[in-house]
Design an enzyme around this catalytic site. Structure first.
Site, mmCIF file in Angstrom:
data_model
loop_
_atom_site.group_PDB
_atom_site.id
_atom_site.type_symbol
_atom_site.label_atom_id
_atom_site.label_comp_id
_atom_site.label_asym_id
_atom_site.label_seq_id
_atom_site.Cartn_x
_atom_site.Cartn_y
_atom_site.Cartn_z
ATOM 1 N N ASP A 7 -2.249 6.778 -3.251
ATOM 2 C CA ASP A 7 -1.059 6.120 -2.696
ATOM 3 C C ASP A 7 -0.546 5.038 -3.639
ATOM 4 O OD1 ASP A 7 -3.114 4.276 -2.305
ATOM 5 O OD2 ASP A 7 -2.263 3.522 -0.441
ATOM 6 N N SER A 42 0.806 -1.224 0.000
ATOM 7 C CA SER A 42 0.000 0.000 0.000
ATOM 8 C C SER A 42 0.840 1.275 0.000
ATOM 9 C CB SER A 42 -0.982 -0.038 1.170
ATOM 10 O OG SER A 42 -1.964 0.964 1.008
#
Length: 581
Positions: A298, A123
């Site tokens: 992100d 992530s």
């Protein structure tokens, strides 16, 4: 050529426990002999046989370092375990929300549908040879594996003694779109490399009114900027914002996906998205006029940050504002919202909207799978968390680009009769109008990263112990800040899932004040070393004449209380947080 299946002896590795977002460790840990293979085999062994034998699975991720090697290893293991097809996004690139969409929506040329998928991502954590890698498994609903499955995976990792792999299966060229068919002992095995963006773009066009957003972007008064942070969002940004919506290519920053995210930390917040923050006029002063709207995603494009000109929208406000405007602005929600939900540490801004609009409301632990259960049961349409995650029931993951399109839709709706006027309704106007109606939740989060684990545990234990006497707590608070409201209740958050009855304990420590303010303390498990202590500080202001204060001033008394109550400096040696959001 017929590939053969080899059984390889192995021994367990400690600590292969998948957290709320899968297994995340340093790349060097994943590169140990059999480390990845142990986890993948443990996952196959935890799934029902029909979701492996003859099944179709997706394998892709955010493109971080080690992803390309991992895809080849997983494909060979899938073949050996009797999987019929592996679907791979071109270049191994698929955003986490796109994987969810593909599991739920994609039907291949041969009519096959996926039963689940491995997502290769850590992530928002940095990437590169000395940085982080991660892997998680998503189920047939497109959402992360529930605890019943991740517990089984972890249990399997502790006893694994062998894994299956088709060692002689050649590597597949994942840079080229097309289906490669191999023959194994149980019949054919396909690797289908497909375009990373097509399915996802198609889905977005069924949710949003692209024509109205296009008109907004075409207005000479509107300017736009999107920062992909060198993550996988870049694979979608040009397609959606430039090709479909007509934004100029110069409005895209850092939209070439890189294995090390360009050496940056692909976390869309005010600290790490520095280039965007500066461009939007929130950083160092610049003579250049900032764009009207800015956003970032992100590494795996499931998180988002929304900015106006010289204006930051907190994620807690963002989900509340999307929920308050969804029915009018977004065609997908035209017939109403089934309900809304937030994670416990997220501010109560969404609660106030739900109460005013008479919507079902849920407060859940941190971890997107809790929202997924509510969505599968038809109880929730829009949800979000303070850690820059926002989403809806179109998929079972949070979705950064969806959130950007939701905000553009709200702006397009508010300006639909105004595109030729003198002044557009801005992001700041929308937020101020929202506070005028619902009040403002001043909000900040202090992160203390890589803290000694024992010190972190002691700090949390002390905070729990103090909850047994609120009169003592209030006495202490009055000594620190006499004007802060009294604590009226305090607990350790526990959640009983209304769908399956499962109970999640120890989900964070809460101190709730009489004026609607809150302090929340949590230990987070998404980093790959040490413990992270997060302190969430929230001051509610109903009086619309007081909603325009500087956030740091409004929060200062509660911040003081939080730091002294928790004894954070005394116990951890930290005089300041690593990140303030």
């Amino acid at each position: 050529m017929v590939f053969s299946v080899a059984k390889k002896d192995t021994t367990p590795y400690e600590g292969q426990k998948p957290g709320t977002s899968g297994l995340r460790k340093k790349v060097t840990v994943f590169q140990q002999p059999h480390y990845l293979a142990n986890f993948v085999q443990s996952t196959f062994n935890a799934l029902p046989a029909e979701e492996v034998k003859g099944a179709t699975i997706v394998v892709s991720g955010d493109g971080r370092y080690f992803s390309k090697d991992a895809v080849q290893i997983i494909a060979k293991m899938a073949a050996a375990n009797g999987v019929r097809r592996v679907w791979v996004g071109q270049g191994s690139l698929l955003s986490t929300p796109a994987v969810s969409a593909i599991i739920r929506e994609r039907i291949a040329a041969d009519g096959s549908k996926a039963t689940g998928g491995f997502i290769l991502t850590a992530s928002h954590n940095p990437g590169g040879p000395t940085e982080d890698f991660g892997i998680k498994y998503n189920m047939g609903n497109g959402g992360p594996a529930p605890e019943s499955v991740t517990d089984k995976i972890f249990s399997n990792t502790k006893t694994i003694s062998e894994y299956l792999i088709a060692e002689d299966l050649p590597d597949v060229d994942i840079s080229v779109i097309g289906v490669t068919t191999f023959t194994g002992p149980e019949g054919p095995f396909d690797v289908d490399v497909f375009d990373s963006a097509t399915e996802y773009v198609k889905l977005m066009k069924t949710i949003f009114d692209f024509e109205s957003i296009k008109k907004l972007l075409a207005s000479p008064k509107f300017s736009f900027c999107f920062d992909g942070m060198h993550g996988v969002a870049g694979a979608y940004a040009k397609r959606i914002f430039v090709d479909e919506l007509g934004a100029s290519e110069s409005s895209l920053l850092n939209c070439v996906p890189k294995e090390d995210f360009g050496g940056g930390h692909p976390d869309p917040n005010l600290t790490y998205a520095k280039e965007l923050v500066d461009r939007m006029g929130l950083g160092k002063t610049s003579n250049v006029e900032p764009p009207e709207f800015g956003a970032a995603a992100d590494g795996d494009a499931d998180r988002n940050m929304i900015l106006g000109k010289r204006f930051f929208v907190t994620p807690s406000d963002s989900v509340a504002i999307i929920a308050a405007n969804a029915v009018q602005s977004i065609p997908y929600f035209a017939s109403g919202l089934k309900g809304v939900a937030r994670s416990m540490p997220t501010s109560a801004a969404l609660d106030v909207v739900a109460k005013n609009l008479n919507l079902k409301f849920f407060e859940v632990p941190t971890g997107w799978k809790f929202f997924g259960n509510l969505m599968d049961a038809g109880m929730c349409s829009v949800c979000g968390e303070e850690s820059f995650g926002t989403g809806s029931d179109h998929i079972r993951e949070k979705d950064g680009i969806w959130a950007v399109l939701a905000w553009l839709s709200i702006l397009a709706y508010k300006n639909k009769d105004n595109l030729g006027g003198d002044k557009l309704v801005t992001v700041e106007n929308i937020v101020l109008q929202h506070w005028g109606i619902y009040g403002r939740h001043y909000y900040t989060r202090y992160d203390y990263e890589n803290v000694d684990a024992e010190a972190a545990k002691e700090l949390m234990a002390n905070l729990v112990k103090m909850q047994s006497s609120l009169s003592d707590v209030n006495k202490l608070i009055k000594e620190i800040q006499p004007n802060v409201a009294d604590v009226v209740s305090a607990d350790e958050f526990e959640y009983t899932d209304p769908v399956d009855g499962s109970v999640s304990k120890h989900q964070g420590i809460r101190y709730l004040f009489g004026d609607g303010s809150r302090l929340v303390f949590r230990l987070s498990g998404t980093g790959s070393v040490g413990a992270t202590i997060r302190i969430y500080i929230e001051q509610y202001e109903k009086d619309s004449s007081k909603t325009g204060r500087e956030s740091s001033d409004a929060l200062s008394p509660l911040v003081d209380v939080a730091l002294k109550l928790s004894k954070i400096q005394e116990l951890t040696g930290r005089s300041a947080p690593t990140v303030i959001t």
